[in-house]
Design an enzyme around this catalytic site. Sequence first.
Site, PDB file in Angstrom:
ATOM      1  N   GLU A   1       1.162  -1.344   0.137  1.00  7.86           N
ATOM      2  CA  GLU A   1      -0.246   0.505   0.126  1.00  7.86           C
ATOM      3  C   GLU A   1       0.785   1.541   0.178  1.00  7.86           C
ATOM      4  OE1 GLU A   1      -1.548   0.192   4.411  1.00  7.86           O
ATOM      5  OE2 GLU A   1      -1.202  -1.405   3.672  1.00  7.86           O
TER       6      GLU A   1
ATOM      7  N   CYS B   1       6.803  -4.379  16.011  1.00  6.11           N
ATOM      8  CA  CYS B   1       6.768  -3.830  16.407  1.00  6.11           C
ATOM      9  C   CYS B   1       5.219  -4.189  17.313  1.00  6.11           C
ATOM     10  CB  CYS B   1       6.255  -2.282  15.712  1.00  6.11           C
ATOM     11  SG  CYS B   1       8.107  -1.868  15.458  1.00  6.11           S
TER      12      CYS B   1
ATOM     13  N   GLY C   1       7.089  -1.650   5.889  1.00  6.51           N
ATOM     14  CA  GLY C   1       8.228  -2.605   6.248  1.00  6.51           C
ATOM     15  C   GLY C   1       9.746  -1.604   7.247  1.00  6.51           C
TER      16      GLY C   1
ATOM     17  N   SER D   1      12.506   6.477   6.863  1.00  2.03           N
ATOM     18  CA  SER D   1      12.131   6.791   8.747  1.00  2.03           C
ATOM     19  C   SER D   1      12.310   5.275   9.141  1.00  2.03           C
ATOM     20  CB  SER D   1      10.425   6.754   8.488  1.00  2.03           C
ATOM     21  OG  SER D   1       9.673   6.679  10.507  1.00  2.03           O
TER      22      SER D   1
ATOM     23  N   SER E   1      11.465   6.122  14.936  1.00  2.00           N
ATOM     24  CA  SER E   1      10.249   5.942  15.931  1.00  2.00           C
ATOM     25  C   SER E   1      10.873   5.469  16.667  1.00  2.00           C
ATOM     26  CB  SER E   1       9.702   4.879  15.038  1.00  2.00           C
ATOM     27  OG  SER E   1       9.467   4.857  13.213  1.00  2.00           O
ATOM     28  N   LEU E   2      10.860   6.666  18.174  1.00  2.00           N
ATOM     29  CA  LEU E   2      11.456   5.829  19.207  1.00  2.00           C
ATOM     30  C   LEU E   2      10.562   5.941  20.184  1.00  2.00           C
ATOM     31  CD1 LEU E   2      13.625   7.293  21.336  1.00  2.00           C
ATOM     32  CD2 LEU E   2      12.341   9.256  21.553  1.00  2.00           C
ATOM     33  N   HIS E   3       9.629   6.065  20.137  1.00  2.88           N
ATOM     34  CA  HIS E   3       7.854   6.360  20.966  1.00  2.88           C
ATOM     35  C   HIS E   3       7.979   5.846  22.331  1.00  2.88           C
ATOM     36  CE1 HIS E   3       6.585   5.688  16.913  1.00  2.88           C
ATOM     37  NE2 HIS E   3       7.136   4.574  16.318  1.00  2.88           N
TER      38      HIS E   3
ATOM     39  N   ASN F   1      -3.145   5.021  15.888  1.00  2.00           N
ATOM     40  CA  ASN F   1      -4.698   4.630  14.655  1.00  2.00           C
ATOM     41  C   ASN F   1      -4.612   3.432  15.708  1.00  2.00           C
ATOM     42  OD1 ASN F   1      -5.907   5.584  12.932  1.00  2.00           O
ATOM     43  ND2 ASN F   1      -3.815   5.809  11.917  1.00  2.00           N
TER      44      ASN F   1
ATOM     45  N   CYS G   1       0.411   2.530   8.409  1.00  4.28           N
ATOM     46  CA  CYS G   1       0.593   1.996   8.354  1.00  4.28           C
ATOM     47  C   CYS G   1       0.129   0.592   8.606  1.00  4.28           C
ATOM     48  CB  CYS G   1       2.173   1.835   9.592  1.00  4.28           C
ATOM     49  SG  CYS G   1       3.521   0.776   9.207  1.00  4.28           S
TER      50      CYS G   1
HETATM   51  N1  SAH Z   1       9.298   0.706   9.340  1.00  2.00           N
HETATM   52  C1  SAH Z   1       9.445   1.802   9.840  1.00  2.00           C
HETATM   53  C2  SAH Z   1       8.749   3.168   8.720  1.00  2.00           C
HETATM   54  C3  SAH Z   1       7.762   2.379   8.820  1.00  2.00           C
HETATM   55  S1  SAH Z   1       6.589   2.910   9.897  1.00  2.00           S
HETATM   56  C4  SAH Z   1       9.457   2.577  10.978  1.00  2.00           C
HETATM   57  O1  SAH Z   1       9.070   2.236  11.974  1.00  2.00           O
HETATM   58  O2  SAH Z   1       9.715   3.675  11.073  1.00  2.00           O
HETATM   59  C5  SAH Z   1       5.661   3.925   9.356  1.00  2.00           C
HETATM   60  C6  SAH Z   1       5.521   4.878  11.006  1.00  2.00           C
HETATM   61  O3  SAH Z   1       4.540   4.563  11.374  1.00  2.00           O
HETATM   62  C7  SAH Z   1       6.161   4.905  11.833  1.00  2.00           C
HETATM   63  O4  SAH Z   1       6.637   5.885  13.035  1.00  2.00           O
HETATM   64  C8  SAH Z   1       5.487   3.815  13.132  1.00  2.00           C
HETATM   65  O5  SAH Z   1       5.864   3.244  13.937  1.00  2.00           O
HETATM   66  C9  SAH Z   1       4.136   4.107  12.509  1.00  2.00           C
HETATM   67  N2  SAH Z   1       3.084   3.621  13.232  1.00  2.00           N
HETATM   68  C10 SAH Z   1       3.112   1.996  12.965  1.00  2.00           C
HETATM   69  N3  SAH Z   1       1.737   1.752  13.887  1.00  2.00           N
HETATM   70  C11 SAH Z   1       1.374   2.987  14.059  1.00  2.00           C
HETATM   71  C12 SAH Z   1      -0.146   2.918  14.208  1.00  2.00           C
HETATM   72  N4  SAH Z   1      -0.906   2.029  14.421  1.00  2.00           N
HETATM   73  N5  SAH Z   1      -0.990   4.248  14.485  1.00  2.00           N
HETATM   74  C13 SAH Z   1       0.382   5.440  14.384  1.00  2.00           C
HETATM   75  N6  SAH Z   1       1.024   5.255  14.134  1.00  2.00           N
HETATM   76  C14 SAH Z   1       2.381   3.923  13.796  1.00  2.00           C
HETATM   77 FE1  SF4 Z   2       7.886  -1.953  13.619  1.00  6.76          FE
HETATM   78 FE2  SF4 Z   2       8.132  -0.091  11.668  1.00  6.76          FE
HETATM   79 FE3  SF4 Z   2       7.971  -2.851  10.959  1.00  6.76          FE
HETATM   80 FE4  SF4 Z   2       5.175  -1.300  11.743  1.00  6.76          FE
HETATM   81  S1  SF4 Z   2       6.690  -1.266   9.788  1.00  6.76           S
HETATM   82  S2  SF4 Z   2       6.959  -3.140  12.474  1.00  6.76           S
HETATM   83  S3  SF4 Z   2       7.046   0.454  13.216  1.00  6.76           S
HETATM   84  S4  SF4 Z   2       9.338  -1.809  12.288  1.00  6.76           S
END
Ligand code: SAH
Ligand code: SF4
Length: 346
Positions: free
Chosen positions: A90, A115, A163, A195, A218-220, A298, A340
């Site tokens: 997507e 994650c 990804g 990212s 993506s620290l979180h 989300n 995502c």
């Molecule tokens: N894999 C990479 C890039 C793709 S994810 C990464 O993790 O950075 C893109 C962003 O969407 C990341 O910051 C990720 O943590 C965030 N993300 C993933 N699931 C989400 C959700 N349910 N709600 C909001 N952001 C989310």
């Molecule tokens: Fe984690 Fe980014 Fe992969 Fe989703 S797409 S599992 S946020 S690394």
Amino acid sequence: MNIEKLEQFLQENGLPKFRLGQIQKAIFQDGVFSFSEITTLSKDLREKMEKELSMLSFGVEKVLTAKPARPGDGQSIKALLKCEDGELIETVLISPKPGIWSACISCQVGCAMGCRFCATGKMGFKRNLTAEEITDQILFWKQHLRKNKIEGSFSNIVYMGMGEPFNNWKEVSQSIKILIDEKLFGFGSRSLSVSTSGIAQGILKMANEFPQVNLAISLHFASDEKRDRFMPVNKKDNLESLKEALRNYFTITNRKVFLEYIMLDGINDTALDAKILSDFISAIGSTHLLHMNLIRYNMTSEDLKPSSKTRTQIFKQELEKHGIHATIRKSLGEEIEAACGQLAGK
Ligand code: SAH
Ligand code: SF4
């Protein structure tokens, strides 16, 4: 669009070199959606190209458009694409303001990082996308805008779809080269953002290979205990190694980095979390080069909830008290499940 195939086709058909430039401009810059549109070529040639070549490496399964929630809000469009092997990926096109479009692209089918809050993570890893499949997502959006006579130009491209870019660096770095190639898409490096969930080695590779491309992490979570729990990557590259990677990144690039932080109700959004986060950022140093993006979660899982607006505001104020810059990011396109991996996962 497979550029090598195109070059080969032109060679086999004995066409002069300047034709390649003409065709590349029509495809990558003008966004023509069929070879028959390239009227500077003979009709026979156009028909032959239509038969023997294809511009996109995938089919279009679904396109969903979300109406802006409030007047003045941005618009977003999401596409579900079907690769040649049947896998679904997507991509999202977001308009932060009228006439400006940002594309969010995928680099893998699924993701191996697991994650806990992420729909793509739940799918597991299927395969890497090729550089062609990655850049074709941009080609697709260019064609979509042209086909539907949608006004506006591209401002940004973010690798924030499905990804983990640093798990597919070979193809991702190749895709960046194609996107910034002046003969092809011709985007400025600074309009691209990658990212990562925080793969330290990848951060250094990017600093060296593409110092002008923006980096988002993506620290979180700013405590290892919590980050370990929600982001398995932290067991290998913990906060200490992220800190090191960021310091090296700043030494090499001297460029701003965006730290992404999804606001999870009662999990990472308390005053104490804000303090821990501020301490982590201060410990990295170069705080003027770090910017926090507070993102609405989300819902992808029953046991996690997004923080309220008030709580997010308070969190932001707490950070600012400690001298940390933060922006609350509007979550665009929630109604079309723009976060995502939420569409392909179904
Ligand atoms: N894999 C990479 C890039 C793709 S994810 C990464 O993790 O950075 C893109 C962003 O969407 C990341 O910051 C990720 O943590 C965030 N993300 C993933 N699931 C989400 C959700 N349910 N709600 C909001 N952001 C989310
Ligand atoms: Fe984690 Fe980014 Fe992969 Fe989703 S797409 S599992 S946020 S690394």
